[in-house]
Design a protein around this motif. Structure first.
Motif, mmCIF file in Angstrom:
data_model
loop_
_atom_site.group_PDB
_atom_site.id
_atom_site.type_symbol
_atom_site.label_atom_id
_atom_site.label_comp_id
_atom_site.label_asym_id
_atom_site.label_seq_id
_atom_site.Cartn_x
_atom_site.Cartn_y
_atom_site.Cartn_z
ATOM 1 N N ARG A 193 0.823 -1.222 0.000
ATOM 2 C CA ARG A 193 0.000 0.000 0.000
ATOM 3 C C ARG A 193 0.852 1.265 0.000
ATOM 4 O O ARG A 193 0.486 2.268 -0.624
ATOM 5 C CB ARG A 193 -0.926 0.035 1.230
ATOM 6 N N GLN A 194 1.984 1.231 0.714
ATOM 7 C CA GLN A 194 2.872 2.408 0.685
ATOM 8 C C GLN A 194 3.354 2.661 -0.750
ATOM 9 O O GLN A 194 3.403 3.805 -1.204
ATOM 10 C CB GLN A 194 4.086 2.191 1.605
ATOM 11 N N ILE A 195 3.693 1.587 -1.453
ATOM 12 C CA ILE A 195 4.168 1.735 -2.834
ATOM 13 C C ILE A 195 3.031 2.275 -3.715
ATOM 14 O O ILE A 195 3.232 3.189 -4.519
ATOM 15 C CB ILE A 195 4.710 0.389 -3.361
ATOM 16 N N GLU A 196 1.831 1.739 -3.501
ATOM 17 C CA GLU A 196 0.696 2.223 -4.309
ATOM 18 C C GLU A 196 0.403 3.697 -4.023
ATOM 19 O O GLU A 196 -0.057 4.431 -4.902
ATOM 20 C CB GLU A 196 -0.535 1.334 -4.053
ATOM 21 N N ALA A 197 0.723 4.157 -2.800
ATOM 22 C CA ALA A 197 0.506 5.570 -2.459
ATOM 23 C C ALA A 197 1.643 6.465 -2.951
ATOM 24 O O ALA A 197 1.535 7.689 -2.892
ATOM 25 C CB ALA A 197 0.332 5.716 -0.945
ATOM 26 N N GLY A 198 2.767 5.883 -3.397
ATOM 27 C CA GLY A 198 3.834 6.725 -3.952
ATOM 28 C C GLY A 198 5.246 6.435 -3.465
ATOM 29 O O GLY A 198 6.184 7.105 -3.905
ATOM 30 N N ALA A 199 5.439 5.463 -2.551
ATOM 31 C CA ALA A 199 6.812 5.141 -2.128
ATOM 32 C C ALA A 199 7.554 4.510 -3.310
ATOM 33 O O ALA A 199 7.025 3.632 -3.984
ATOM 34 C CB ALA A 199 6.802 4.198 -0.930
ATOM 35 N N LYS A 233 7.562 -7.857 -4.419
ATOM 36 C CA LYS A 233 7.951 -7.941 -5.835
ATOM 37 C C LYS A 233 6.846 -8.589 -6.692
ATOM 38 O O LYS A 233 6.760 -8.319 -7.891
ATOM 39 C CB LYS A 233 9.249 -8.737 -5.988
ATOM 40 N N ALA A 234 6.028 -9.440 -6.068
ATOM 41 C CA ALA A 234 4.933 -10.064 -6.825
ATOM 42 C C ALA A 234 3.973 -8.987 -7.333
ATOM 43 O O ALA A 234 3.420 -9.094 -8.432
ATOM 44 C CB ALA A 234 4.194 -11.075 -5.954
ATOM 45 N N GLU A 235 3.765 -7.944 -6.513
ATOM 46 C CA GLU A 235 2.864 -6.851 -6.914
ATOM 47 C C GLU A 235 3.607 -5.723 -7.617
ATOM 48 O O GLU A 235 3.035 -5.041 -8.456
ATOM 49 C CB GLU A 235 2.176 -6.257 -5.675
ATOM 50 N N HIS A 236 4.836 -5.497 -7.190
ATOM 51 C CA HIS A 236 5.597 -4.326 -7.670
ATOM 52 C C HIS A 236 7.015 -4.749 -8.015
ATOM 53 O O HIS A 236 7.967 -4.435 -7.299
ATOM 54 C CB HIS A 236 5.610 -3.240 -6.575
ATOM 55 N N PRO A 237 7.166 -5.464 -9.129
ATOM 56 C CA PRO A 237 8.471 -6.053 -9.452
ATOM 57 C C PRO A 237 9.590 -5.022 -9.625
ATOM 58 O O PRO A 237 10.752 -5.352 -9.442
ATOM 59 C CB PRO A 237 8.219 -6.809 -10.768
ATOM 60 N N ASP A 238 9.240 -3.771 -9.956
ATOM 61 C CA ASP A 238 10.290 -2.781 -10.217
ATOM 62 C C ASP A 238 10.657 -1.938 -8.999
ATOM 63 O O ASP A 238 11.475 -1.030 -9.099
ATOM 64 C CB ASP A 238 9.860 -1.857 -11.364
ATOM 65 N N THR A 239 10.021 -2.181 -7.858
ATOM 66 C CA THR A 239 10.331 -1.361 -6.682
ATOM 67 C C THR A 239 11.518 -1.961 -5.923
ATOM 68 O O THR A 239 11.453 -3.097 -5.457
ATOM 69 C CB THR A 239 9.108 -1.268 -5.737
ATOM 70 N N PRO A 240 12.610 -1.202 -5.797
ATOM 71 C CA PRO A 240 13.771 -1.731 -5.070
ATOM 72 C C PRO A 240 13.506 -1.848 -3.566
ATOM 73 O O PRO A 240 12.757 -1.045 -2.989
ATOM 74 C CB PRO A 240 14.862 -0.683 -5.324
ATOM 75 N N VAL A 241 14.134 -2.837 -2.958
ATOM 76 C CA VAL A 241 13.991 -3.077 -1.519
ATOM 77 C C VAL A 241 15.376 -3.037 -0.860
ATOM 78 O O VAL A 241 16.323 -3.655 -1.346
ATOM 79 C CB VAL A 241 13.328 -4.445 -1.245
ATOM 80 N N ILE A 242 15.450 -2.301 0.243
ATOM 81 C CA ILE A 242 16.673 -2.254 1.062
ATOM 82 C C ILE A 242 16.400 -3.076 2.319
ATOM 83 O O ILE A 242 15.349 -2.907 2.949
ATOM 84 C CB ILE A 242 17.013 -0.801 1.483
ATOM 85 N N ALA A 243 17.312 -3.965 2.693
ATOM 86 C CA ALA A 243 17.139 -4.739 3.929
ATOM 87 C C ALA A 243 18.266 -4.382 4.896
ATOM 88 O O ALA A 243 19.420 -4.234 4.491
ATOM 89 C CB ALA A 243 17.166 -6.227 3.620
ATOM 90 N N PHE A 244 17.907 -4.258 6.175
ATOM 91 C CA PHE A 244 18.883 -3.848 7.205
ATOM 92 C C PHE A 244 18.913 -4.874 8.335
ATOM 93 O O PHE A 244 18.201 -4.724 9.328
ATOM 94 C CB PHE A 244 18.499 -2.460 7.727
#
Ligand SMILES: Cc1c2[nH]c(c1CCC(=O)O)Cc1[nH]c(c(CCC(=O)O)c1C)Cc1[nH]c(c(CCC(=O)O)c1C)Cc1[nH]c(c(C)c1CCC(=O)O)C2
Length: 344
Positions: A193-199, A233-244
């Protein structure tokens, strides 16, 4: 244009010099303008749920310093609250929750897809930011990793050794795993949902990963993060993810491949030279500068900043601290760090 954002280039694998830069907890108590807005909101949680004021504090460090990314102003503990657990913050001490120790407490939690009404103000903040940020600034959304969030849900507070969560894992592993799975599900929902809102990028904070040993690290740090990234990634394959995975030490090696993360954020427990050799070949790295330099400043800050920039200069790198900036930091030292990164 999104294609011109330096952070997105680096997350796609490009080497950019000087590296893009932002700071964990960049909107925080070391800034007088943050303290003022927080006082206006009343308390920390009211600030998180007030979309206008949360937008304002997210923008403050961008106006002051021109960072390459803004991170949504919220907290990792909003997920337990959205699942129905009571949450409050004690000023000067930190978070408190009504601890989950029994099966019936778990059974009272909401499902992972029932969190959205509660989190609607956060999605509004993301939407505001996506229209108000300068066009060259990347918007980062985030959530806590299931293990770290579960340590607070089970103990009801921050603990030095995450003892109560380790105890539940030993005494009732089925209940412990059920809590991890519920948070994993809710987190996938929340980040999508954050990605759909613009993240444009999302980051997963596993602040207490370092207290998991041997197979626990694989089962409760790596595996839930891998599932969350797959769900995003299943919903937003092009959104990069950072893991910490803070405190992962040697286990930073291979973390990109094991989880599918595009970027791995490093604490200050590994040397930049070691990480450049063993972690960066697998993908982008971020972080590593000791937060305490933002308090002490001076030539040591300049030298350590240059050392990190140099060590990571042969591959994709986002300049950042190894952990959040602390309230006693001097805003002038942040400018000195930025000038050092950008000016050489
Ligand atoms: C463990 C954790 C939490 N929250 C978070 C983590 C993971 C990262 C880490 O290890 O620091 C993540 C977080 N918390 C906050 C953000 C906002 C974005 C940012 O600027 O980085 C983010 C990404 C705001 C915050 N979250 C909190 C503050 C300070 C609250 C205040 O204004 O009084 C801020 C700006 C409070 C918080 N929130 C949490 C604790 C333990 C505390 C109390 C400790 C403290 O006071 O620093 C839980």
């Amino acid at each position: 244009m999104a294609e011109n954002k330096s952070i997105l280039k680096v997350l796609a694998g490009e080497t950019v010099a000087p590296p893009p830069i932002w700071m964990m907890r960049q909107a925080g108590r070391y800034l007088p303008e943050y303290r003022e807005t927080r006082a206006q909101a009343g308390d920390f949680l009211s600030l998180c749920y007030n979309s206008e004021l949360a937008t304002e504090v997210t923008l403050q460090p961008i106006r002051r310093y021109g960072f390459d990314a803004a991170i949504l102003f919220a907290d990792i503990l909003l997920i337990p609250e959205a699942l129905g657990q009571k949450l409050w913050f004690v000023t000067g001490e930190g978070p408190r929750l009504e601890p989950i120790g029994l099966r019936k407490d778990y059974e009272a939690l909401k499902n992972g897809d029932e969190v959205h009404d509660h989190l609607a103000p956060i999605y509004r903040t993301v939407g505001n930011l996506s229209t108000q940020l300068p066009e060259e600034t990347t918007l980062i959304g985030f959530a806590g990793a299931p293990w770290t969030v579960a340590t607070y849900m089970i103990a009801g507070r921050g603990t030095p050794d995450q003892g109560p969560a380790h105890d539940l894992k030993t005494k009732d592993v089925a209940l412990f795993k059920a809590i991890i799975d519920r948070v994993t599900w809710a987190t996938i929902e929340y980040l999508n949902r954050q990605i759909e809102a613009g993240a444009e990028v999302v980051k997963i904070f596993d602040s207490w990963a370092g207290s998991l040993s041997a197979e626990d690290f694989d089962n409760y740090c790596v595996d839930p993060i891998r599932k969350i990234i797959a769900g995003v990634k299943a919903e937003h394959p092009d959104t990069p993810v950072i893991a910490f995975p803070r405190g992962a030490g040697e286990r930073y090696r291979g973390f990109h491949a094991a989880t599918g993360a595009d970027c791995v954020a490093l604490d200050d427990g590994v040397s930049p030279e070691w990480a450049a050799e063993h972690v960066q070949p697998d993908g982008c790295v971020q972080g590593n500068l000791k937060s305490s330099h933002m308090v002490t400043g001076g030539q040591t800050l300049i030298d350590e900043t240059r050392r990190i920039v140099e060590a990571f200069s042969h591959g994709p790198h986002i300049f950042n601290l190894g952990h959040g900036i602390t309230p006693d930091a001097d805003p002038a030292n942040v400018q000195l760090m930025i000038d050092t990164v950008r000016g050489g």
